[in-house]
Motif scaffolding. Structure first.
Motif, PDB file in Angstrom:
ATOM      1  N   ALA A 336       0.828  -1.206   0.000  1.00  0.00           N
ATOM      2  CA  ALA A 336       0.000   0.000   0.000  1.00  0.00           C
ATOM      3  C   ALA A 336       0.860   1.252   0.000  1.00  0.00           C
ATOM      4  O   ALA A 336       0.593   2.219  -0.727  1.00  0.00           O
ATOM      5  CB  ALA A 336      -0.931  -0.008   1.212  1.00  0.00           C
ATOM      6  N   SER A 341      -1.633   3.431  -3.688  1.00  0.00           N
ATOM      7  CA  SER A 341      -2.992   3.249  -4.174  1.00  0.00           C
ATOM      8  C   SER A 341      -3.987   3.474  -3.039  1.00  0.00           C
ATOM      9  O   SER A 341      -3.835   2.919  -1.936  1.00  0.00           O
ATOM     10  CB  SER A 341      -3.155   1.845  -4.744  1.00  0.00           C
ATOM     11  N   ALA A 342      -5.038   4.257  -3.309  1.00  0.00           N
ATOM     12  CA  ALA A 342      -6.073   4.498  -2.302  1.00  0.00           C
ATOM     13  C   ALA A 342      -6.828   3.217  -1.986  1.00  0.00           C
ATOM     14  O   ALA A 342      -7.188   2.956  -0.833  1.00  0.00           O
ATOM     15  CB  ALA A 342      -7.022   5.586  -2.786  1.00  0.00           C
ATOM     16  N   ALA A 343      -7.069   2.381  -2.984  1.00  0.00           N
ATOM     17  CA  ALA A 343      -7.767   1.117  -2.748  1.00  0.00           C
ATOM     18  C   ALA A 343      -6.931   0.182  -1.880  1.00  0.00           C
ATOM     19  O   ALA A 343      -7.467  -0.530  -1.014  1.00  0.00           O
ATOM     20  CB  ALA A 343      -8.100   0.448  -4.082  1.00  0.00           C
ATOM     21  N   ALA A 344      -5.613   0.165  -2.081  1.00  0.00           N
ATOM     22  CA  ALA A 344      -4.748  -0.681  -1.253  1.00  0.00           C
ATOM     23  C   ALA A 344      -4.754  -0.213   0.200  1.00  0.00           C
ATOM     24  O   ALA A 344      -4.771  -1.036   1.130  1.00  0.00           O
ATOM     25  CB  ALA A 344      -3.327  -0.673  -1.813  1.00  0.00           C
ATOM     26  N   TRP A 345      -4.774   1.099   0.412  1.00  0.00           N
ATOM     27  CA  TRP A 345      -4.836   1.627   1.778  1.00  0.00           C
ATOM     28  C   TRP A 345      -6.180   1.282   2.423  1.00  0.00           C
ATOM     29  O   TRP A 345      -6.227   0.926   3.612  1.00  0.00           O
ATOM     30  CB  TRP A 345      -4.618   3.134   1.785  1.00  0.00           C
ATOM     31  N   ASP A 346      -7.260   1.370   1.676  1.00  0.00           N
ATOM     32  CA  ASP A 346      -8.564   1.022   2.255  1.00  0.00           C
ATOM     33  C   ASP A 346      -8.611  -0.447   2.652  1.00  0.00           C
ATOM     34  O   ASP A 346      -9.141  -0.795   3.721  1.00  0.00           O
ATOM     35  CB  ASP A 346      -9.679   1.328   1.256  1.00  0.00           C
ATOM     36  N   ARG A 347      -8.078  -1.327   1.823  1.00  0.00           N
ATOM     37  CA  ARG A 347      -8.059  -2.747   2.177  1.00  0.00           C
ATOM     38  C   ARG A 347      -7.223  -2.978   3.427  1.00  0.00           C
ATOM     39  O   ARG A 347      -7.585  -3.789   4.291  1.00  0.00           O
ATOM     40  CB  ARG A 347      -7.503  -3.566   1.002  1.00  0.00           C
ATOM     41  N   ARG A 350      -9.202  -1.816   6.521  1.00  0.00           N
ATOM     42  CA  ARG A 350     -10.269  -2.766   6.862  1.00  0.00           C
ATOM     43  C   ARG A 350      -9.707  -4.031   7.503  1.00  0.00           C
ATOM     44  O   ARG A 350     -10.326  -4.609   8.410  1.00  0.00           O
ATOM     45  CB  ARG A 350     -11.082  -3.101   5.614  1.00  0.00           C
ATOM     46  N   ALA A 382      -3.684   7.178   3.466  1.00  0.00           N
ATOM     47  CA  ALA A 382      -5.123   7.390   3.283  1.00  0.00           C
ATOM     48  C   ALA A 382      -5.647   8.552   4.104  1.00  0.00           C
ATOM     49  O   ALA A 382      -6.624   9.195   3.711  1.00  0.00           O
ATOM     50  CB  ALA A 382      -5.891   6.116   3.635  1.00  0.00           C
ATOM     51  N   GLN A 386     -10.180   9.081   6.670  1.00  0.00           N
ATOM     52  CA  GLN A 386     -10.618   7.868   5.985  1.00  0.00           C
ATOM     53  C   GLN A 386     -10.858   6.747   6.982  1.00  0.00           C
ATOM     54  O   GLN A 386     -11.749   5.908   6.791  1.00  0.00           O
ATOM     55  CB  GLN A 386      -9.585   7.447   4.940  1.00  0.00           C
TER      56      GLN A 386
END
Length: 418
Positions: A336, A341-347, A350, A382, A386
């Motif tokens: 991440a 990547s914003a999607a990698a940080w969100d994963r 979570r 992130a 977030q």
């Protein structure tokens, strides 16, 4: 002719007949100024109070033309404490535990035993430390979990007598014990207050946090638990419950809830990058692989150093998290942070939330934890806001018991579990 004493040859002159004494001694005579020869009282006699002719009459209150004198009532003196306790603000002082009784000085130790222990400790203490280091290396090499149960066998310092305590043990004087304990108590209070500033403490229903410090009897043997509480009150602390262990005493302080600080909500517009609640700048991409490899070496070294200095407490309970957020990178956060990547940080956020809110094993009906903490390494790219957005999906919000510090961590609170 007259000679100055009357007429010549008269009754009062020379050669006359002596006259009787009009005031003979021993015979009462009448007052020549009285009436009828009756003796009159002496108007200048002492001891008889005369009314003041110039005294002004005192007017009586209306409705009571003849007031009756009210007898004075005796008011017994109120007892005064010989040594009043110093005043502590009510906002930081909690009520004392009911039924708490602090014992006095403990029995003195044998002087011979103290001297023998002080002499032998310089031999067995280094051997003890060397054995602990060897055990840690063996456990690290084999991957075993190590002994379970109490860790009292790790505390070498509990059997060590410093020279200042040696004097107190040998003399047994309360003033010597107090001089020995005072700097220790001051240091532990400073550390506890620093830990509170870093977020430590037991949160109450009113969002106030309670800090507690424990003392063993070896530190206050000559003044007793009551002496420890008396010294703690000088710094705004108070005595806690002694519990079931007569060789321990606790002191505590209740810190009020922090003031409300404005913070963005989950539905607010995204915070700008570089701001406290926005995404933080990432570390140099070429440095991340090097840090990932080197941490395999310096993290165990840090663990060994911590073991050698296990009796030293850091001022921040999250010392490793704050230090590791700067100089380490986890295997899950590596991609991440490397890709940005914003999607990698969100994963990644979570995954950490799912790990921290996981129910306890073997208790399917256990409630979710009321408070969790997310470190900077989890949301660096992130942003802290977030984290609030993703946590709100599970019913978590920003914890009001702590002052927000998004540069280091985000503390979350679940109201239905508080």
């Amino acid at each position: 002719m007259s000679d100055g004493q009357g007429y010549y040859g008269g009754a009062g002159g020379h050669g006359g007949v002596p006259q009787p004494d009009p005031y003979p001694q021993g015979v009462p005579h009448s007052n020549p100024y009285g009436h009828g020869g009756v003796p009159q009282p002496n108007p200048y006699a002492q001891g008889i109070p005369q009314p003041n002719p110039y005294a002004q009459p005192v007017p009586a209150p209306r409705g009571t033309p003849y007031p009756q004198p009210v007898p004075a009532q005796f008011v017994p003196p109120q007892p005064v404490a010989a040594y009043p306790a110093p005043a502590v603000p009510q906002s930081v002082r909690a009520p004392a535990p009911p039924g708490t009784d602090y014992p006095g000085p403990a029995p003195r130790r044998s002087r011979t035993g103290v001297l023998v222990q002080f002499t032998l400790q310089w031999i067995y203490a280094p051997l003890w430390i060397a054995a602990l280091v060897s055990l840690f290396v063996i456990l690290l090499w084999t991957g075993a979990s190590g002994p379970t149960g109490s860790d009292s066998w790790l505390k070498v310092n509990r059997t060590f007598i410093p020279p200042r305590r040696l004097k107190a043990e040998l003399t047994g004087r309360p003033d010597v014990w107090e001089r020995y304990l005072t700097p220790i108590l001051e240091r532990r209070i400073r550390e506890a207050e620093a830990r509170h500033a870093a977020g430590d403490g037991e949160v109450g229903d009113d969002l106030a946090r309670t800090m507690r410090v424990k003392f063993s009897v070896r530190l206050y043997r000559g003044i007793g638990a009551a002496g420890v509480v008396r010294l703690a009150e000088r710094y705004g602390w108070e005595g806690g419950s002694v519990g079931g262990d007569p060789d321990r005493v606790w002191i505590r302080r209740v810190f009020p809830a922090p003031p409300r600080v404005p913070a963005p909500g989950p539905q607010d517009p995204p915070a700008a990058p570089g701001t406290p609640w926005g995404p933080r700048p990432g570390r140099f991409a070429l440095l991340l692989p090097l840090m990932f490899v080197l941490q395999i070496v310096y993290v165990p070294v840090y663990g060994v150093l911590s073991l050698l200095a296990f009796w030293v407490t850091h001022h921040e309970p999250d010392y490793w998290e704050r230090w590791g957020a700067r100089w380490t990178v986890g295997p899950r956060a590596f991609w991440a942070e490397l890709s940005g990547s914003a999607a990698a940080w969100d994963r990644h956020i979570r995954r950490i939330l799912a790990r921290d809110t996981r129910r306890k094993p073997g208790s399917a009906g256990a409630a979710l934890p009321a408070r969790i903490r997310i470190n900077l390494a989890t949301y660096r790219g992130a942003g802290a806001q977030q984290v609030l957005r993703i946590a709100a999906e599970q019913g978590y919000a920003l914890d009001p018991a702590y002052i927000p510090e998004p540069e280091a961590c985000v503390r979350l609170y679940r109201p239905d579990q508080g």
